[in-house]
Write a protein that holds these residues in place. Structure first.
Motif, mmCIF file in Angstrom:
data_model
loop_
_atom_site.group_PDB
_atom_site.id
_atom_site.type_symbol
_atom_site.label_atom_id
_atom_site.label_comp_id
_atom_site.label_asym_id
_atom_site.label_seq_id
_atom_site.Cartn_x
_atom_site.Cartn_y
_atom_site.Cartn_z
ATOM 1 N N ARG A 185 0.851 -1.190 0.000
ATOM 2 C CA ARG A 185 0.000 0.000 0.000
ATOM 3 C C ARG A 185 0.887 1.240 0.000
ATOM 4 N N ALA A 186 0.296 2.387 -0.273
ATOM 5 C CA ALA A 186 1.061 3.633 -0.295
ATOM 6 C C ALA A 186 0.314 4.725 0.458
ATOM 7 N N TYR A 187 1.101 5.558 1.122
ATOM 8 C CA TYR A 187 0.560 6.741 1.789
ATOM 9 C C TYR A 187 1.325 7.933 1.240
ATOM 10 N N VAL A 188 0.600 8.863 0.619
ATOM 11 C CA VAL A 188 1.204 10.035 -0.003
ATOM 12 C C VAL A 188 0.819 11.259 0.810
ATOM 13 N N GLY A 205 -0.793 19.602 3.143
ATOM 14 C CA GLY A 205 -1.308 18.926 4.329
ATOM 15 C C GLY A 205 -2.239 17.783 4.033
ATOM 16 N N ASP A 206 -2.715 17.673 2.791
ATOM 17 C CA ASP A 206 -3.579 16.556 2.399
ATOM 18 C C ASP A 206 -2.752 15.277 2.249
ATOM 19 N N ALA A 207 -3.454 14.142 2.298
ATOM 20 C CA ALA A 207 -2.812 12.853 2.064
ATOM 21 C C ALA A 207 -3.724 11.984 1.219
ATOM 22 N N ALA A 208 -3.103 11.044 0.512
ATOM 23 C CA ALA A 208 -3.832 10.031 -0.246
ATOM 24 C C ALA A 208 -3.389 8.663 0.253
ATOM 25 N N MET A 209 -4.362 7.817 0.588
ATOM 26 C CA MET A 209 -4.101 6.455 1.052
ATOM 27 C C MET A 209 -4.497 5.496 -0.061
#
Length: 232
Positions: A185-188, A205-209
């Motif tokens: 998996r990736a966390y950006v 400050g945003d993230a994509a999981m």
């Protein structure tokens, strides 16, 4: 599946001398839905006022990374390490069976802005360890540069966990692609600027999981600085 975690939805603490955003549950901020992501346990975006800081305190069995964005972060620990980290510097402290340290703003005039990242290790009770490296802007420009992994390859820092952490700087037509192995998996996390991740727009400050995705596509950056965690 790609899930967005917006900056405004993070936890926030204002202690006067410290202003901190919490991507995951931390201290007084508790959200049972956001306790971590794989081995990634903490991303705190901290701003520490001039002359202030965290007094000597202890950690155990955690991989702790400090990623400096502005100002100078003064570090001292019970292993005998001491330095002032500047933008582009990354510090890794393996707390192992126990370590004491302090973190202070190295300036009496300006705030220090940094990310504190915790990874749960895949081994416990080891001797504590320390490492710091500088990753200049040229190495991150228009690409994802490896800055931490499990074996220290590609000039990266070594962490005791099956994770590959990348950092990149993107503007205009600059783009990057990261393939994810099956089951990973990736966390950006977008540190600053604006960018698209797999077609979804992220602001600072945003993230994509990303779960059950085969790729991470980074495009259309505007003064963007991004961290990408490739996790088991």
């Amino acid at each position: 599946m790609l899930t967005l975690r917006r900056s405004a939805d993070r936890g926030y603490a204002n202690h006067g001398w410290l202003k901190s955003f919490h991507s995951f549950s931390f201290a007084e901020y508790y959200d049972p839905v956001h306790m971590g992501f794989g081995a990634l346990r903490v991303i705190n975006e901290d701003r520490v006022a001039a002359g202030a800081g965290f007094g000597t305190h202890s950690h155990r069995d955690m991989e702790i990374l400090s990623y400096v964005l502005a100002g100078g972060l003064a570090h001292r620990d019970s292993m005998g390490n001491g330095s002032v980290l500047k933008p582009g510097d990354v510090q890794r402290m393996s707390a192992g069976r126990g370590v004491m340290h302090s973190e202070y703003n190295g300036s009496q005039d300006d705030a220090v802005h940094f990310l504190q990242i915790w990874l749960q290790p895949n081994v416990t009770g080891i001797a504590p360890g320390y490492e710091e490296k500088h990753f200049d802007a040229a190495g991150k420009r228009g690409r994802l540069q490896m800055i931490a992994n499990a074996d220290g390859s590609e000039g990266a820092m070594l962490v005791h966990q099956d994770v590959r952490l990348y950092a990149g700087l993107f503007d205009d037509a600059e783009a990057a692609h990261l393939s994810l192995a099956i089951g990973r998996r990736a966390y950006v996390h977008l540190v600053r600027g604006l960018i698209k991740v797999n077609g979804q727009t992220l602001e600072a400050g945003d993230a994509a999981m990303l779960v059950n995705e085969s790729d991470v596509h980074i495009t259309e950056g505007r003064e963007a600085e991004v961290l990408v965690f490739d996790l088991a």
